[in-house]
Structure formats: C-alpha cells, structure tokens
Write a protein that holds these residues in place. Sequence first.
Motif, mmCIF file in Angstrom:
data_model
loop_
_atom_site.group_PDB
_atom_site.id
_atom_site.type_symbol
_atom_site.label_atom_id
_atom_site.label_comp_id
_atom_site.label_asym_id
_atom_site.label_seq_id
_atom_site.Cartn_x
_atom_site.Cartn_y
_atom_site.Cartn_z
ATOM 1 N N LEU A 64 0.837 -1.204 0.000
ATOM 2 C CA LEU A 64 0.000 0.000 0.000
ATOM 3 C C LEU A 64 0.873 1.256 0.000
ATOM 4 C CD1 LEU A 64 -2.822 1.192 0.065
ATOM 5 C CD2 LEU A 64 -2.751 1.073 2.566
ATOM 6 N N GLN A 65 1.995 1.211 0.727
ATOM 7 C CA GLN A 65 2.922 2.346 0.694
ATOM 8 C C GLN A 65 3.454 2.582 -0.714
ATOM 9 O OE1 GLN A 65 5.607 3.632 4.241
ATOM 10 N NE2 GLN A 65 5.793 1.426 4.064
ATOM 11 N N LEU A 66 3.783 1.494 -1.412
ATOM 12 C CA LEU A 66 4.290 1.622 -2.779
ATOM 13 C C LEU A 66 3.237 2.226 -3.696
ATOM 14 C CD1 LEU A 66 6.146 -1.803 -3.113
ATOM 15 C CD2 LEU A 66 7.211 0.444 -2.928
ATOM 16 N N VAL A 67 1.984 1.775 -3.540
ATOM 17 C CA VAL A 67 0.905 2.330 -4.360
ATOM 18 C C VAL A 67 0.720 3.810 -4.042
ATOM 19 C CG1 VAL A 67 -1.567 2.230 -4.821
ATOM 20 C CG2 VAL A 67 -0.263 0.114 -4.646
ATOM 21 N N GLY A 68 0.736 4.151 -2.732
ATOM 22 C CA GLY A 68 0.589 5.550 -2.346
ATOM 23 C C GLY A 68 1.716 6.414 -2.870
ATOM 24 N N LEU A 69 2.953 5.910 -2.783
ATOM 25 C CA LEU A 69 4.095 6.671 -3.270
ATOM 26 C C LEU A 69 4.043 6.818 -4.787
ATOM 27 C CD1 LEU A 69 6.683 8.122 -2.527
ATOM 28 C CD2 LEU A 69 7.893 5.932 -2.620
ATOM 29 N N SER A 70 3.541 5.797 -5.477
ATOM 30 C CA SER A 70 3.409 5.912 -6.934
ATOM 31 C C SER A 70 2.352 6.947 -7.299
ATOM 32 C CB SER A 70 3.062 4.552 -7.542
ATOM 33 O OG SER A 70 1.781 4.120 -7.125
ATOM 34 N N TYR A 71 1.269 7.032 -6.520
ATOM 35 C CA TYR A 71 0.286 8.093 -6.741
ATOM 36 C C TYR A 71 0.945 9.460 -6.577
ATOM 37 C CZ TYR A 71 -3.842 5.043 -6.852
ATOM 38 O OH TYR A 71 -4.791 4.123 -7.215
ATOM 39 N N HIS A 72 1.746 9.585 -5.529
ATOM 40 C CA HIS A 72 2.408 10.877 -5.292
ATOM 41 C C HIS A 72 3.346 11.226 -6.445
ATOM 42 C CE1 HIS A 72 4.361 14.116 -3.028
ATOM 43 N NE2 HIS A 72 5.523 13.597 -3.412
ATOM 44 N N GLU A 73 4.111 10.247 -6.913
ATOM 45 C CA GLU A 73 5.059 10.488 -7.998
ATOM 46 C C GLU A 73 4.347 10.855 -9.299
ATOM 47 O OE1 GLU A 73 8.552 10.414 -8.479
ATOM 48 O OE2 GLU A 73 8.448 10.773 -6.318
ATOM 49 N N ASN A 74 3.114 10.399 -9.463
ATOM 50 C CA ASN A 74 2.384 10.638 -10.708
ATOM 51 C C ASN A 74 1.314 11.713 -10.563
ATOM 52 O OD1 ASN A 74 3.395 8.425 -12.669
ATOM 53 N ND2 ASN A 74 3.061 7.329 -10.751
ATOM 54 N N HIS A 75 1.450 12.541 -9.510
ATOM 55 C CA HIS A 75 0.571 13.689 -9.292
ATOM 56 C C HIS A 75 -0.899 13.263 -9.209
ATOM 57 C CE1 HIS A 75 -0.104 17.954 -8.934
ATOM 58 N NE2 HIS A 75 -1.043 17.918 -9.859
ATOM 59 N N VAL A 76 -1.145 12.193 -8.480
ATOM 60 C CA VAL A 76 -2.503 11.733 -8.200
ATOM 61 C C VAL A 76 -2.838 12.130 -6.763
ATOM 62 C CG1 VAL A 76 -4.020 9.732 -7.978
ATOM 63 C CG2 VAL A 76 -2.325 9.818 -9.819
ATOM 64 N N ALA A 77 -3.935 12.811 -6.583
ATOM 65 C CA ALA A 77 -4.358 13.206 -5.241
ATOM 66 C C ALA A 77 -4.952 11.997 -4.524
ATOM 67 C CB ALA A 77 -5.370 14.337 -5.313
ATOM 68 N N MET A 78 -4.682 11.887 -3.219
ATOM 69 C CA MET A 78 -5.204 10.770 -2.431
ATOM 70 C C MET A 78 -6.088 11.274 -1.303
ATOM 71 S SD MET A 78 -2.309 7.849 -1.840
ATOM 72 C CE MET A 78 -1.048 9.011 -1.323
ATOM 73 N N ILE A 79 -7.209 10.593 -1.147
ATOM 74 C CA ILE A 79 -8.056 10.776 0.031
ATOM 75 C C ILE A 79 -7.978 9.458 0.795
ATOM 76 C CG2 ILE A 79 -10.383 11.167 0.878
ATOM 77 C CD1 ILE A 79 -10.914 12.847 -1.592
#
Length: 754
Positions: free
Chosen positions: A410-425
């Motif tokens: 889940l950390q990897l998925v979250g970090l990939s969202y951050h790297e690809n400018h995807v906002a997370m809720i």
Amino acid sequence: MTTPETPAPAPAAVPAKASREKAFALAEVTAPLITAGVMPLLDAQAATTVSTFLAAPVLVAGANAAGLLSERLLADVPGGDILLAHRRPFLMSAVTTATAAATATVSGLPGIDALLAGWMTMPSVAGVVSAVWWASVGLVAFSLRRVLATAKPPTAVSAAADGAAEPVLAPEVRRVLERWHAHISGEWGAHPGQHLALTGHGAEAWEGVIDAPPGRPVTVTAATVSGVYRVPAGQVVITDGPHGSAKHILVHLVAPAEDQPQYGALQALWLQRVARRGGCMAGTHLEDVTPDPATGGVAAWICADDETDALTVPDLYTVAGALRTTPLLVSVERTSNPRRAVLRMMDRSPLEDGRPLPGAEVLRANANGYVQLGTGVSGKPARVQLYDPKGGARHVIIVGVTGSGKGGVLQLVGLSYHENHVAMIYADPKGSSNPDVEDMAAYAGCGPEQALGALRVAYAVFRHRVEESRDLRAKNFEPTPERPYVATVLDEMVQLLGDKSPHRAEAGWIISILAAQGRSMGMPLVLCGQIMNLDQMGSDTSIRDNVFHGGALVLLRSDSAQKSRVDLPRSFDGIDPSQIPAYWKDGEDSLIYDPTVPEDDPRRTFGVGYVVGPDERAEMMRAWILESAAGHFDPANIAIPADFPDWDQRDTIATIPVGPAAEEDGAPAWMPASATTAAVKEPTAEEKILAILDERRDPIGLEVGHLHLDQITDMTGVTRKTVENTLSRLVKKGTVVRRSPSAGEYGLPLTDEH
C-alpha cells in the motif's frame, strides 16, 4: 545408439568370479586369526619384516575405502571389482591383521595372549582392546556372510533357445550386465531377481528394461544405480515400464551438455509423476526445456497432448508435491493459449532475497499508466495499471493477512500516486495502519468516524465532477495538474464495510458508487484488507465485481479459505495464496529435536504474492521492500483536487452524512457548487500567479508587495516545480521582481505612475 535387445546375462565368468570372491572373503576373515597365531613363533627380525609388509594392505584398504582409487584403476587390477565391493570389510580385516602383527612384534607371546584373551579381564585397558579387536573380526565375518554361504552360484537366465549358441556380447555390454548381476539382481545383490535387459548401448549412454519377479514392483532406485556404475544420480532416469513389474532405465555415462542440464530427467519426471493417468496434469508433456537465467533453474512449456483439449492447472501445492519440491520453487503460469502454460523449476527462488526500492522514480507510470511494484519470479517487472489514458482510472485491491507485506505494498501504491501527481483521500478506520500514506494524502481521516468523513469528502468531489461533466458534456476524463486523478484509499476495509461496523450502510453506499462510476470521473478506489469475503466488502456484489474485475489485484499470503471466497480471474487458476509460507526455510523439518543442531533463523516472506500483469498472466512476485516512504516524497508537493470549489470546506463536508445515513439523520445535505462552462478553460499557472501577486500589490504603490514561494504555491494550488519555473520565466521577462536570490520572495514591480 540403439541395438537389438540384449538378454539377461549368463556369462561364464560369473561362477569363476563368485569363487574368487568367496576365497577373498575367507582370507579377509581368517587373516587376523592366522597372523595372531603365527607371529609369536617368528624371531624378532622376521616379525618386524612381516609387520612392515602388512602395512601395505592397510594403506591400500584405506585408500580404497576413502574412494581414492578410481574405478578405471580398479578395473585394470585383477580382482579390482572385488576390492570395490569389499571396501569396508577389507579395511577392517587389514587393520585387525596389522594390529595382531604389531602386537606380536612389540610384546611377543604375552601381547598376543592379552589381545586374544584380554576380554576376560574386563574392565581393563587390555580388556577393551581385546573386545574391540574380536568385535572387528566378527563384524568382518558378519558382513561377508552372504559371500561365504555355500549356496550354489545362481544360474544366469538366457534368452537363447535351447541348443542355440549364446550371443556374443561386446566387452562394454558384458561389463554393464556383469556389474548389474553382481551388485543388483544377483542373489547377493541389493535387489535380487530384478534383472536388466539392455535395449541400447553407446559411448554416452545405455538404456534397458528392469524386470522384477511377476507381481512385484521394481524397487531399483537411481541412487543404487549411481553407486554401482559410479555416475551422478541425476544422470540416471527410471520411468514407468510396459507393465507393473517393469521399468525403463536410461543411464547417461557422460554428463549432459551445460546448455541442456538434465532436461531428459525433468521430462521423464513430469511424465512419471504429473502427466500419468490420474496425475494432477494428466494428458500433458513438456517441450523446449531451457535454462532460465532469472531463476538459475529451468523453464519449459507445458503442452496439452493431442487428446487433451485444454490445460487444467491444479493447485500449485499439488504440482510441487508431484515434482518433489516446494510451492516456492515451482511456478505454473497460464498463457492466452489454453493448450500451453509456463513451468519454472528452481533450486533457489530469486524472490528469497528481497530487493529494496531503488528510488521513488521507479514508481513513475509509463505512457499507459503502468507502474512497477516489484519483480516477478521470471525476472519481469511486476506491474499494475493505475490508470488508462483512454479508459480512465483503474481500481486496485490489495489482499493479505497480517505480516504478508500488505502495508508495504500500500505504501508503494501511495508513493506511486504521489510520484504521478494523483491526489489521495485516505481513510484508515483503524487509525494507525500506515502513517506514511496518511502523510502523502491530500486529505486523511484516521479512526472510524474520521475515516467515514474521508469517504464523504471523496463522495463530494465525485458529485462535483459528475455535475461538471454533465454541464460540460464531457465524455472522457482528462487529468490536468489542477484537476488530477483522485484516488480514494480505504485501508483495513473490514473496519468500515464489515458486518459489525456501525457505519457499514453509509460507507458501503459511498464505496459502491465510487466502485461503479468513479473510474470515468478520474476517481479510482484502492481497497486494502485481509480477505475478499463479500461480508467484509459491505455484502455488496457491485463493490466486489467492479473493484475486483475492473482493476488490478495484488494477492499476497492469505488464509486457507480465500480461494473459495471469490471467483478469481482465469489467470489465477492453480494459485492458492494460503500456500505461501510465512518464512523461507533452508532445510527440511526434523522429526526429533536435536539440541546440538544450531537453530535456523527463518526469514519472512513479506511482499511475496501474485499480481496480474499487462499480459493478463498471474505470476508470483515480490514487492519492493520499503520500510518507510518518509524521505521519498515531497510534503510540499502533495497533489490536491484544486478543481473542487469547496475543497476549503472539506472538514465541514466530512461531518455531513450522505446516502441512507443522511435520510436517517435529517441533517441538511451538502450540495455541490454549480458547475459552469467557464470551467472549460482553467486559468494557467502564470495567470494564477499574477492574479495572486496583483492582490498583494501595495494599494498606494509605495513598495512591492512580496509573497514567499511557499505561499504562492499554496494559494495557487499549482505544483511547486511549476511555480518555480513560471516565476523564473516571469522574472526574466521583467513581469515579476524578486527580493533577493536567497529570500525566495516575489512581487509585481512598481508602475511608472508611482
């Protein structure tokens, strides 16, 4: 290589050899006793000469027992085959004989008396020496009891007709048959009555059929043949024969070439254990067995036979058992061809040594939205698709028990969202599952009430985008820096969606809507939990089906019932996540605990699981090892849904129930701000920066109204990198002035009229 069938041996040399062996055995047994009786009668000089002479047999026997005498050397020495078969008794006989000679030479008749009768003085040193000496002499006689037996030598079986001349056998063929008869099938052999009929012989290999007595199975093993013919056991292939009392045997006299190690053995093992009638993959065979550099083992195509329409992939645990290995060292991967699959056999799994995350940059998506979360067992990248440029966002589901590495993935998925400018809720009802993901989120709710509030915020963003899409008649979602993908991450999903959750109705209602419609609005779901039981997913099939079948699945070690809780995609046939052990082990478990054996500290298999790649093939993989995402992301560059006009009201929105809960609560529902066509063209980064700096301008024009770079970034909602580049360009044009290179403050220049 094949020659006409050769009958079981009946060479005349067999009785002669038996006589020689019996005489040699008799000499081995009597030599110590004769020496003990004769040596006291010799004078000192003769006794010394005899003792010196007897040292030579001891040296020869020792070298023979240690395997220092090559088989080729023994074959050239008369009686060498007997020495080869009598390694241990010959050594014991030589040592006991030399002991008697040395005792007589040093101590004379009293020494021999002590050696022969000292056991009567037990307990004493002389008694112990005497007892050991007599035990060694007796052990020699006991080990040679079959050779010393007076039974009539066996009559060899010949296939030649009565009165017909026996076939003339080539020397190398006769040597194979003689050795088989003497050490395996003969009366004194390891497997009496299990005769060999050669069907072919060559310089590199020989083959034949082993026949056991009618009604009895063949018990000859590769290890037995290896010991008799001095070839590695891996070069001996024994497979099923024409009937229950026969087996085929193939012995490679020369090791297979390096580029084809034991391929015939693997194919034979497959036919014997796996593809046999009633086997776990009956009606199949292996083709193109080749080295696999990624695993250090081999890979092969599993192909359906002509009478088999399609492969049926069984449980991997069953395949591993049939191949006499473990589930971590074998892999069966389906392909798009129903008649072919990929088999991998490994001596050591390449996933055993986990690889740390090389850097956050490896989590940047390619043009099609794929990111690499780790490495597959084949060496290929283990990838999931976060979004499809044409089809919209992709849901992700991560399943695994505690300790399986679920939080790390889940950390990897979250970090990939951050790297690809995807906002997370981020919604974490447990409250402390993954602080690093919380820090990377645009909005996070930790705790049951707060997690539900995060889902309400996500639903509000979704409602706004639905209204906006309808007013603008937008068909497909196209992300921009100000209007990014927004991923809703629900960690420990059972805490909100499980049947014991008081928030189940509202949370399930929100998740089901996002699961069904969020992809087209650029709002993927990420669900993380221990199992994919419907009860833990709000008892809503739309959640399971839309998320599970409409996105990427990372399946880590799970409980034993996981396989039957949900219909896995076809590519997961034969995969049981419960069979992934919690630890890597180097050896077999011992039946009895031995405190003298050092403990083997196991290593956890966290991050080992299965993922469906872009070719729709489920492959065992291991995720990058990431203890903490801290330091890999920029807290000042967290993406937010700047297109949502009520983002500043998110904390208030988080307290307002929606769906069924809103009807029961009676509280005023939140309504999205109306969307207008003005949103078709959003202001550029330059326009936003100039507008904010203009608001900061000194009304009387006496001094420049400066704003710090961090303030400009927060107020515009533009990424920091974009703000920096835009300001640098405006400074060069003279449109914006900078207080000083180190201050990081900018403003609009004073006009001439001031």
